[in-house]
Design a protein around this motif. Structure first.
Motif, PDB file in Angstrom:
ATOM      1  N   ARG A   1       3.266  10.716  -1.863  1.00  0.00           N
ATOM      2  CA  ARG A   1       2.931   9.301  -1.720  1.00  0.00           C
ATOM      3  C   ARG A   1       4.207   8.479  -1.564  1.00  0.00           C
ATOM      4  NH1 ARG A   1      -2.364   8.343  -3.398  1.00  0.00           N
ATOM      5  NH2 ARG A   1      -3.332  10.157  -4.341  1.00  0.00           N
ATOM      6  N   TYR A   2       4.190   7.598  -0.579  1.00  0.00           N
ATOM      7  CA  TYR A   2       5.309   6.680  -0.350  1.00  0.00           C
ATOM      8  C   TYR A   2       4.762   5.271  -0.570  1.00  0.00           C
ATOM      9  CZ  TYR A   2       7.193  10.835   1.896  1.00  0.00           C
ATOM     10  OH  TYR A   2       7.618  12.123   2.168  1.00  0.00           O
ATOM     11  N   ALA A   3       5.014   4.716  -1.750  1.00  0.00           N
ATOM     12  CA  ALA A   3       4.470   3.402  -2.112  1.00  0.00           C
ATOM     13  C   ALA A   3       5.296   2.282  -1.495  1.00  0.00           C
ATOM     14  CB  ALA A   3       4.441   3.249  -3.625  1.00  0.00           C
ATOM     15  N   ASP A   4       4.614   1.306  -0.925  1.00  0.00           N
ATOM     16  CA  ASP A   4       5.221   0.096  -0.363  1.00  0.00           C
ATOM     17  C   ASP A   4       6.489   0.395   0.454  1.00  0.00           C
ATOM     18  OD1 ASP A   4       3.220  -1.371  -1.710  1.00  0.00           O
ATOM     19  OD2 ASP A   4       4.449  -1.495  -3.513  1.00  0.00           O
ATOM     20  N   PRO A   5       6.364   1.210   1.498  1.00  0.00           N
ATOM     21  CA  PRO A   5       7.567   1.553   2.289  1.00  0.00           C
ATOM     22  C   PRO A   5       8.156   0.314   2.966  1.00  0.00           C
ATOM     23  CG  PRO A   5       5.572   2.310   3.402  1.00  0.00           C
ATOM     24  CD  PRO A   5       5.158   1.796   2.057  1.00  0.00           C
TER      25      PRO A   5
ATOM     26  N   GLY B   1       0.836  -1.191   0.000  1.00  0.00           N
ATOM     27  CA  GLY B   1       0.000   0.000   0.000  1.00  0.00           C
ATOM     28  C   GLY B   1       0.870   1.239   0.000  1.00  0.00           C
ATOM     29  N   GLU B   2       0.338   2.313   0.527  1.00  0.00           N
ATOM     30  CA  GLU B   2       1.111   3.546   0.545  1.00  0.00           C
ATOM     31  C   GLU B   2       0.796   4.392   1.757  1.00  0.00           C
ATOM     32  OE1 GLU B   2       0.303   5.601  -3.120  1.00  0.00           O
ATOM     33  OE2 GLU B   2      -1.798   5.851  -2.659  1.00  0.00           O
ATOM     34  N   VAL B   3       1.760   5.215   2.102  1.00  0.00           N
ATOM     35  CA  VAL B   3       1.573   6.244   3.118  1.00  0.00           C
ATOM     36  C   VAL B   3       1.413   7.543   2.336  1.00  0.00           C
ATOM     37  CG1 VAL B   3       2.631   7.493   5.029  1.00  0.00           C
ATOM     38  CG2 VAL B   3       2.933   5.022   4.846  1.00  0.00           C
ATOM     39  N   VAL B   4       0.342   8.267   2.611  1.00  0.00           N
ATOM     40  CA  VAL B   4       0.049   9.503   1.899  1.00  0.00           C
ATOM     41  C   VAL B   4       0.178  10.658   2.879  1.00  0.00           C
ATOM     42  CG1 VAL B   4      -1.699  10.780   0.587  1.00  0.00           C
ATOM     43  CG2 VAL B   4      -1.519   8.295   0.343  1.00  0.00           C
ATOM     44  N   VAL B   5       0.879  11.718   2.446  1.00  0.00           N
ATOM     45  CA  VAL B   5       1.069  12.885   3.300  1.00  0.00           C
ATOM     46  C   VAL B   5       0.482  14.105   2.610  1.00  0.00           C
ATOM     47  CG1 VAL B   5       2.752  14.384   4.432  1.00  0.00           C
ATOM     48  CG2 VAL B   5       3.139  11.915   4.347  1.00  0.00           C
ATOM     49  N   PHE B   6      -0.468  14.745   3.295  1.00  0.00           N
ATOM     50  CA  PHE B   6      -1.033  16.011   2.828  1.00  0.00           C
ATOM     51  C   PHE B   6      -0.170  17.121   3.396  1.00  0.00           C
ATOM     52  CE2 PHE B   6      -3.646  19.707   3.930  1.00  0.00           C
ATOM     53  CZ  PHE B   6      -4.020  20.106   2.662  1.00  0.00           C
TER      54      PHE B   6
ATOM     55  N   ASN C   1      -2.244   6.439   6.704  1.00  0.00           N
ATOM     56  CA  ASN C   1      -1.661   5.111   6.511  1.00  0.00           C
ATOM     57  C   ASN C   1      -2.612   4.244   5.695  1.00  0.00           C
ATOM     58  OD1 ASN C   1      -0.447   2.638   6.643  1.00  0.00           O
ATOM     59  ND2 ASN C   1      -0.660   2.382   8.844  1.00  0.00           N
ATOM     60  N   LEU C   2      -2.284   4.046   4.427  1.00  0.00           N
ATOM     61  CA  LEU C   2      -3.079   3.187   3.555  1.00  0.00           C
ATOM     62  C   LEU C   2      -2.339   1.887   3.258  1.00  0.00           C
ATOM     63  CD1 LEU C   2      -4.390   5.908   1.062  1.00  0.00           C
ATOM     64  CD2 LEU C   2      -5.547   4.939   3.070  1.00  0.00           C
ATOM     65  N   THR C   3      -1.467   1.460   4.193  1.00  0.00           N
ATOM     66  CA  THR C   3      -0.750   0.190   4.051  1.00  0.00           C
ATOM     67  C   THR C   3      -1.477  -0.900   4.830  1.00  0.00           C
ATOM     68  OG1 THR C   3       0.684   0.386   5.991  1.00  0.00           O
ATOM     69  CG2 THR C   3       1.432   1.485   3.965  1.00  0.00           C
ATOM     70  N   ASP C   4      -0.897  -2.087   4.804  1.00  0.00           N
ATOM     71  CA  ASP C   4      -1.478  -3.218   5.533  1.00  0.00           C
ATOM     72  C   ASP C   4      -0.808  -3.450   6.883  1.00  0.00           C
ATOM     73  OD1 ASP C   4       0.969  -4.035   4.565  1.00  0.00           O
ATOM     74  OD2 ASP C   4       0.261  -5.950   3.779  1.00  0.00           O
TER      75      ASP C   4
END
Length: 102
Positions: A41-45, A27-32, A62-65
């Motif tokens: 967007r930080y994809a698959d950190p 998933g990804e971590v998204v920062v506004f 936090n849109l990761t698993d």
């Protein structure tokens, strides 16, 4: 002699079990940041990585698993706040915050 062997075997087993391969979160971590900037967007950190948030960061989602920890410092040192999957957290703009993946 037998107790020495047991202690060594347990220590070795603990050492081997404690070395887990790092894996990426899915998933990804998204920062506004601001209304005038694109979201970051930080994809698959990767697990164990420390990511410094942009100076204008305002909200981390936090849109990761897996859990993400947001730290009040640029190097992920010290305690942090756990942000569960599908949750967010405010990060006051300062350039001093960072996050890591659990």
């Amino acid at each position: 002699m037998r107790s020495s062997f047991t202690v060594v075997a347990l220590a070795l087993g603990s050492l081997l079990l404690g070395v887990a391969p790092a894996h990426a979160a899915t998933g990804e971590v998204v920062v506004f940041t601001t209304e005038f900037e694109d979201v970051v967007r930080y994809a698959d950190p990767a697990s164990g990585d420390c990511v410094r948030l942009p100076a204008t960061a305002h909200v981390l989602v936090n849109l990761t698993d897996t859990d993400v920890r947001i730290h009040a410092g640029p190097w992920c040192s010290g305690p942090g706040v756990t942000v569960a999957p599908e949750r967010g957290w405010h990060a006051p703009p300062s350039g001093l915050f960072s996050f890591s993946v659990g």
